[in-house]
Design an enzyme around this catalytic site. Sequence first.
Site, mmCIF file in Angstrom:
data_model
loop_
_atom_site.group_PDB
_atom_site.id
_atom_site.type_symbol
_atom_site.label_atom_id
_atom_site.label_comp_id
_atom_site.label_asym_id
_atom_site.label_seq_id
_atom_site.Cartn_x
_atom_site.Cartn_y
_atom_site.Cartn_z
ATOM 1 N N LYS A 1 -52.783 63.734 44.240
ATOM 2 C CA LYS A 1 -53.787 64.851 44.308
ATOM 3 C C LYS A 1 -53.352 65.873 44.971
ATOM 4 O O LYS A 1 -53.879 67.027 45.076
ATOM 5 C CB LYS A 1 -55.044 64.132 44.904
ATOM 6 C CG LYS A 1 -55.657 63.157 44.392
ATOM 7 C CD LYS A 1 -56.981 62.410 45.322
ATOM 8 C CE LYS A 1 -57.546 61.246 44.710
ATOM 9 N NZ LYS A 1 -58.543 60.773 45.654
ATOM 10 N N GLY A 2 -52.524 65.780 45.869
ATOM 11 C CA GLY A 2 -51.887 66.631 46.737
ATOM 12 C C GLY A 2 -51.710 68.079 46.535
ATOM 13 O O GLY A 2 -51.910 69.024 47.031
ATOM 14 N N GLU B 1 -45.003 69.921 43.328
ATOM 15 C CA GLU B 1 -45.418 69.086 44.357
ATOM 16 C C GLU B 1 -45.991 69.847 45.576
ATOM 17 O O GLU B 1 -45.415 70.933 45.927
ATOM 18 C CB GLU B 1 -44.190 68.149 44.758
ATOM 19 C CG GLU B 1 -44.242 66.771 44.139
ATOM 20 C CD GLU B 1 -45.116 65.548 44.458
ATOM 21 O OE1 GLU B 1 -46.174 66.048 45.250
ATOM 22 O OE2 GLU B 1 -44.970 64.459 44.617
ATOM 23 N N ASP C 1 -41.241 64.240 51.255
ATOM 24 C CA ASP C 1 -41.068 63.350 52.379
ATOM 25 C C ASP C 1 -40.028 62.630 52.233
ATOM 26 O O ASP C 1 -38.728 63.129 52.538
ATOM 27 C CB ASP C 1 -42.406 62.521 52.716
ATOM 28 C CG ASP C 1 -42.449 62.144 54.044
ATOM 29 O OD1 ASP C 1 -41.377 61.927 54.788
ATOM 30 O OD2 ASP C 1 -43.373 61.843 54.711
ATOM 31 N N LYS D 1 -40.046 67.971 54.070
ATOM 32 C CA LYS D 1 -40.192 67.547 55.445
ATOM 33 C C LYS D 1 -38.827 67.542 56.202
ATOM 34 O O LYS D 1 -37.560 66.789 55.606
ATOM 35 C CB LYS D 1 -40.730 66.066 55.533
ATOM 36 C CG LYS D 1 -42.357 66.450 55.860
ATOM 37 C CD LYS D 1 -42.588 64.980 57.089
ATOM 38 C CE LYS D 1 -43.932 65.630 57.426
ATOM 39 N NZ LYS D 1 -44.773 64.105 57.781
ATOM 40 N N VAL E 1 -49.040 66.391 58.751
ATOM 41 C CA VAL E 1 -49.458 67.389 58.409
ATOM 42 C C VAL E 1 -50.808 67.251 57.560
ATOM 43 O O VAL E 1 -50.816 66.525 56.704
ATOM 44 C CB VAL E 1 -48.632 68.523 57.829
ATOM 45 C CG1 VAL E 1 -47.740 68.969 59.105
ATOM 46 C CG2 VAL E 1 -47.754 67.820 56.735
ATOM 47 N N ASP F 1 -53.861 65.294 52.610
ATOM 48 C CA ASP F 1 -54.902 64.487 53.467
ATOM 49 C C ASP F 1 -54.466 63.717 54.610
ATOM 50 O O ASP F 1 -53.370 63.281 54.614
ATOM 51 C CB ASP F 1 -55.662 63.771 52.302
ATOM 52 C CG ASP F 1 -54.992 62.348 51.871
ATOM 53 O OD1 ASP F 1 -53.677 62.544 51.568
ATOM 54 O OD2 ASP F 1 -55.461 61.584 51.964
HETATM 55 C C1 PRP Z 1 -47.714 62.610 48.799
HETATM 56 C C2 PRP Z 1 -47.234 63.916 48.014
HETATM 57 C C3 PRP Z 1 -45.997 63.276 47.290
HETATM 58 C C4 PRP Z 1 -45.529 62.009 48.169
HETATM 59 C C5 PRP Z 1 -44.212 62.543 48.808
HETATM 60 O O1 PRP Z 1 -48.431 62.049 47.932
HETATM 61 O O2 PRP Z 1 -47.957 64.441 47.275
HETATM 62 O O3 PRP Z 1 -46.393 62.753 45.855
HETATM 63 O O4 PRP Z 1 -46.565 61.778 48.893
HETATM 64 O O5 PRP Z 1 -43.796 61.327 49.637
HETATM 65 P P1 PRP Z 1 -42.306 60.599 49.437
HETATM 66 O O6 PRP Z 1 -41.283 61.933 49.268
HETATM 67 O O7 PRP Z 1 -42.120 59.955 50.689
HETATM 68 O O8 PRP Z 1 -42.119 59.844 48.426
HETATM 69 P P2 PRP Z 1 -49.621 60.876 48.442
HETATM 70 O O9 PRP Z 1 -48.956 59.434 48.075
HETATM 71 O O10 PRP Z 1 -50.133 61.132 50.024
HETATM 72 O O11 PRP Z 1 -50.698 61.001 47.618
HETATM 73 P P3 PRP Z 1 -51.772 62.295 47.449
HETATM 74 O O12 PRP Z 1 -51.012 63.479 46.753
HETATM 75 O O13 PRP Z 1 -52.825 61.753 46.403
HETATM 76 O O14 PRP Z 1 -52.479 62.362 48.741
#
Ligand code: PRP
Length: 178
Positions: free
Chosen positions: A42-43, A98, A102, A130, A152, A158
Amino acid sequence: MHKDISQVLFSQEEIEACAKRMGEQISADYAGKKLLLVTVLKGAFIFMADLARFIDGDVEIDFMAVSSYGAEAKSSGVVRIIKDLEASVEGRHVLIVEDILDSGLTLKYLLRNIRSRRPLSIEVAALLLKEGKQQTDVNCKYVGFICPDEFVVGYGLDYAEMYRNLPYIGVLSPDVYS
Ligand code: PRP
């Protein structure tokens, strides 16, 4: 909700300027080409909405939702597709959008998955990278900001599904989650 933020890292104005810069660069790089923008839910939904409006050219927008297998698997790179693209990717110029990279493992999975559908090209645009957290090479062509290794939230990001509507990106106060 603002009271839960200990520090604003990127203001609304800074994010808008960043989206504009990135959008102009993407417009130049893809001049004359049709682009398929892939939003990773969703982010990324807010960043996509802003970035897309700074891209001057033909774009199609599609959505994909992925989820990690359980809390522990967050950085394992084992992800499940919750919602797949509706558009066909074959022979298209694809740009994955994206909110944050991370570990980079979600992106690695997405790239492998979408590459198997034989796009003409595939690149990545991420608002935040990050600092020092990537466990894999992230071939991200467009990076907005290098983000310190903090918790963050805001602008799509979120904590327990909250704070996505903050118009800026800030550090969540440890009082909220400890
Ligand atoms: C977040 C972000 C990426 C992922 C990155 O999504 O949107 O898709 O984490 O993390 P990584 O590099 O460690 O794989 P999240 O899983 O928090 O879901 P959301 O977007 O629905 O909040």
